[in-house]
Design a protein around this motif. Sequence first.
Motif, PDB file in Angstrom:
ATOM      1  N   LYS A  99      -2.777   1.447  -4.444  1.00 52.33           N
ATOM      2  CA  LYS A  99      -2.114   2.756  -4.453  1.00 52.33           C
ATOM      3  C   LYS A  99      -3.154   3.866  -4.366  1.00 52.33           C
ATOM      4  O   LYS A  99      -4.260   3.748  -4.892  1.00 52.33           O
ATOM      5  CB  LYS A  99      -1.281   2.934  -5.731  1.00 52.33           C
ATOM      6  N   VAL A 100      -2.770   4.952  -3.691  1.00 50.84           N
ATOM      7  CA  VAL A 100      -3.622   6.125  -3.545  1.00 50.84           C
ATOM      8  C   VAL A 100      -2.959   7.270  -4.300  1.00 50.84           C
ATOM      9  O   VAL A 100      -1.785   7.577  -4.066  1.00 50.84           O
ATOM     10  CB  VAL A 100      -3.799   6.497  -2.059  1.00 50.84           C
ATOM     11  N   VAL A 101      -3.695   7.889  -5.199  1.00 53.88           N
ATOM     12  CA  VAL A 101      -3.152   8.989  -5.992  1.00 53.88           C
ATOM     13  C   VAL A 101      -2.882  10.180  -5.076  1.00 53.88           C
ATOM     14  O   VAL A 101      -3.790  10.708  -4.431  1.00 53.88           O
ATOM     15  CB  VAL A 101      -4.101   9.386  -7.137  1.00 53.88           C
ATOM     16  N   ILE A 124      -7.066  13.174  -7.095  1.00 49.62           N
ATOM     17  CA  ILE A 124      -6.235  13.026  -5.902  1.00 49.62           C
ATOM     18  C   ILE A 124      -7.077  12.295  -4.846  1.00 49.62           C
ATOM     19  O   ILE A 124      -8.230  12.635  -4.614  1.00 49.62           O
ATOM     20  CB  ILE A 124      -5.772  14.401  -5.360  1.00 49.62           C
ATOM     21  N   GLY A 125      -6.493  11.278  -4.231  1.00 52.85           N
ATOM     22  CA  GLY A 125      -7.208  10.493  -3.219  1.00 52.85           C
ATOM     23  C   GLY A 125      -7.856   9.238  -3.757  1.00 52.85           C
ATOM     24  O   GLY A 125      -8.364   8.423  -2.973  1.00 52.85           O
ATOM     25  N   SER A 126      -7.829   9.032  -5.073  1.00 54.88           N
ATOM     26  CA  SER A 126      -8.417   7.818  -5.664  1.00 54.88           C
ATOM     27  C   SER A 126      -7.621   6.597  -5.240  1.00 54.88           C
ATOM     28  O   SER A 126      -6.385   6.610  -5.271  1.00 54.88           O
ATOM     29  CB  SER A 126      -8.398   7.892  -7.194  1.00 54.88           C
ATOM     30  N   LEU A 127      -8.323   5.539  -4.875  1.00 54.39           N
ATOM     31  CA  LEU A 127      -7.694   4.273  -4.529  1.00 54.39           C
ATOM     32  C   LEU A 127      -7.669   3.400  -5.774  1.00 54.39           C
ATOM     33  O   LEU A 127      -8.708   3.153  -6.382  1.00 54.39           O
ATOM     34  CB  LEU A 127      -8.468   3.572  -3.402  1.00 54.39           C
ATOM     35  N   LEU A 128      -6.474   2.938  -6.150  1.00 50.70           N
ATOM     36  CA  LEU A 128      -6.307   2.134  -7.355  1.00 50.70           C
ATOM     37  C   LEU A 128      -5.874   0.719  -6.982  1.00 50.70           C
ATOM     38  O   LEU A 128      -4.922   0.540  -6.221  1.00 50.70           O
ATOM     39  CB  LEU A 128      -5.244   2.753  -8.266  1.00 50.70           C
ATOM     40  N   GLU A 129      -6.572  -0.261  -7.541  1.00 47.15           N
ATOM     41  CA  GLU A 129      -6.151  -1.640  -7.375  1.00 47.15           C
ATOM     42  C   GLU A 129      -5.324  -2.007  -8.604  1.00 47.15           C
ATOM     43  O   GLU A 129      -5.808  -1.983  -9.726  1.00 47.15           O
ATOM     44  CB  GLU A 129      -7.359  -2.559  -7.234  1.00 47.15           C
ATOM     45  N   LYS A 169       3.975  15.116   4.408  1.00 50.51           N
ATOM     46  CA  LYS A 169       3.701  14.006   5.329  1.00 50.51           C
ATOM     47  C   LYS A 169       2.249  14.033   5.780  1.00 50.51           C
ATOM     48  O   LYS A 169       1.586  12.993   5.829  1.00 50.51           O
ATOM     49  CB  LYS A 169       4.623  14.091   6.548  1.00 50.51           C
ATOM     50  N   GLU A 170       1.735  15.207   6.115  1.00 47.18           N
ATOM     51  CA  GLU A 170       0.362  15.341   6.589  1.00 47.18           C
ATOM     52  C   GLU A 170      -0.637  14.946   5.501  1.00 47.18           C
ATOM     53  O   GLU A 170      -1.622  14.257   5.769  1.00 47.18           O
ATOM     54  CB  GLU A 170       0.083  16.777   7.062  1.00 47.18           C
ATOM     55  N   LYS A 171      -0.380  15.391   4.284  1.00 46.50           N
ATOM     56  CA  LYS A 171      -1.272  15.060   3.166  1.00 46.50           C
ATOM     57  C   LYS A 171      -1.251  13.552   2.901  1.00 46.50           C
ATOM     58  O   LYS A 171      -2.295  12.945   2.687  1.00 46.50           O
ATOM     59  CB  LYS A 171      -0.838  15.814   1.901  1.00 46.50           C
ATOM     60  N   THR A 172      -0.076  12.961   2.953  1.00 43.96           N
ATOM     61  CA  THR A 172       0.049  11.522   2.715  1.00 43.96           C
ATOM     62  C   THR A 172      -0.747  10.738   3.745  1.00 43.96           C
ATOM     63  O   THR A 172      -1.538   9.854   3.398  1.00 43.96           O
ATOM     64  CB  THR A 172       1.536  11.106   2.755  1.00 43.96           C
ATOM     65  N   LYS A 173      -0.564  11.042   5.018  1.00 41.95           N
ATOM     66  CA  LYS A 173      -1.302  10.351   6.085  1.00 41.95           C
ATOM     67  C   LYS A 173      -2.805  10.527   5.883  1.00 41.95           C
ATOM     68  O   LYS A 173      -3.569   9.569   5.996  1.00 41.95           O
ATOM     69  CB  LYS A 173      -0.879  10.892   7.453  1.00 41.95           C
ATOM     70  N   SER A 174      -3.238  11.727   5.575  1.00 38.73           N
ATOM     71  CA  SER A 174      -4.652  12.011   5.376  1.00 38.73           C
ATOM     72  C   SER A 174      -5.230  11.217   4.199  1.00 38.73           C
ATOM     73  O   SER A 174      -6.336  10.656   4.294  1.00 38.73           O
ATOM     74  CB  SER A 174      -4.849  13.518   5.138  1.00 38.73           C
ATOM     75  N   LEU A 175      -4.500  11.151   3.091  1.00 32.93           N
ATOM     76  CA  LEU A 175      -4.972  10.410   1.921  1.00 32.93           C
ATOM     77  C   LEU A 175      -5.147   8.925   2.240  1.00 32.93           C
ATOM     78  O   LEU A 175      -6.146   8.313   1.862  1.00 32.93           O
ATOM     79  CB  LEU A 175      -3.999  10.574   0.756  1.00 32.93           C
ATOM     80  N   ILE A 213       0.861  -1.181   0.000  1.00 30.04           N
ATOM     81  CA  ILE A 213       0.000   0.000   0.000  1.00 30.04           C
ATOM     82  C   ILE A 213       0.894   1.226   0.000  1.00 30.04           C
ATOM     83  O   ILE A 213       1.919   1.255   0.687  1.00 30.04           O
ATOM     84  CB  ILE A 213      -0.914   0.028   1.245  1.00 30.04           C
ATOM     85  N   GLY A 214       0.482   2.244  -0.752  1.00 31.58           N
ATOM     86  CA  GLY A 214       1.241   3.485  -0.738  1.00 31.58           C
ATOM     87  C   GLY A 214       0.659   4.507  -1.686  1.00 31.58           C
ATOM     88  O   GLY A 214      -0.353   4.264  -2.342  1.00 31.58           O
ATOM     89  N   ILE A 215       1.318   5.633  -1.751  1.00 31.34           N
ATOM     90  CA  ILE A 215       0.883   6.700  -2.642  1.00 31.34           C
ATOM     91  C   ILE A 215       1.518   6.523  -4.017  1.00 31.34           C
ATOM     92  O   ILE A 215       2.511   5.815  -4.166  1.00 31.34           O
ATOM     93  CB  ILE A 215       1.202   8.089  -2.067  1.00 31.34           C
ATOM     94  N   CYS A 216       0.911   7.176  -4.995  1.00 30.93           N
ATOM     95  CA  CYS A 216       1.437   7.137  -6.361  1.00 30.93           C
ATOM     96  C   CYS A 216       1.143   8.456  -7.058  1.00 30.93           C
ATOM     97  O   CYS A 216       0.242   9.192  -6.657  1.00 30.93           O
ATOM     98  CB  CYS A 216       0.820   5.974  -7.141  1.00 30.93           C
TER      99      CYS A 216
END
Length: 179
Positions: free
Chosen positions: A146-148, A82-87, A159-165, A71-74
């Motif tokens: 992955k989360v956009v 922004i915030g979309s969860l992608l499988e 860091k704050e935006k990443t945690k929030s997403l 799991i992570g950001i992309c």
Amino acid sequence: MIYLVIALKSEVQAFVDRDKLKKTKLGKYTLFYDETKKIILSGIGVINAREATQALINQYDITDDDIYINIGICGAVQDYEIGSLLEIGEVVYDGIAHPFKKSKKSLVCVDEAISEAKYDVVDMESYGFLDAVTHSPAIKNFHILKVVSDNFKPESVTKEKTKSLIFKVINDINKLIII
């Protein structure tokens, strides 16, 4: 058991805060855990993700019920909110496609952050995770989620935006993998 490989502390922190996870060490890695999951903090990059995933594989007996997840950001083109969860169902690395799930998104794994939209979706760890789990025949169930975080503006990611997403999609992640 659910084993998660996550690159950044800010990505892990959403799970730690929600689930009140405990913290320990697994070799050189930080491991967060409770009775249902273990999260290893891999660090950025293909090699780190591969080695951290392999550390989990080597340390714990694998059962048919175990689930391994990266799991992570992309980064992604502007077609993705922004915030979309992608499988993810295919990882392309060094120009070679590695498909593993039908009808899911393709992602290009890169070795450094990029600021131009050469590809639709990119990250920096997925191939390392995929390489480790696919070379372990005992692992039957794995996912890359992955989360956009940005539209090829890596400098905008905090860091704050990443945690929030990540926090905003935890329930959706749980539905996808049935935690």
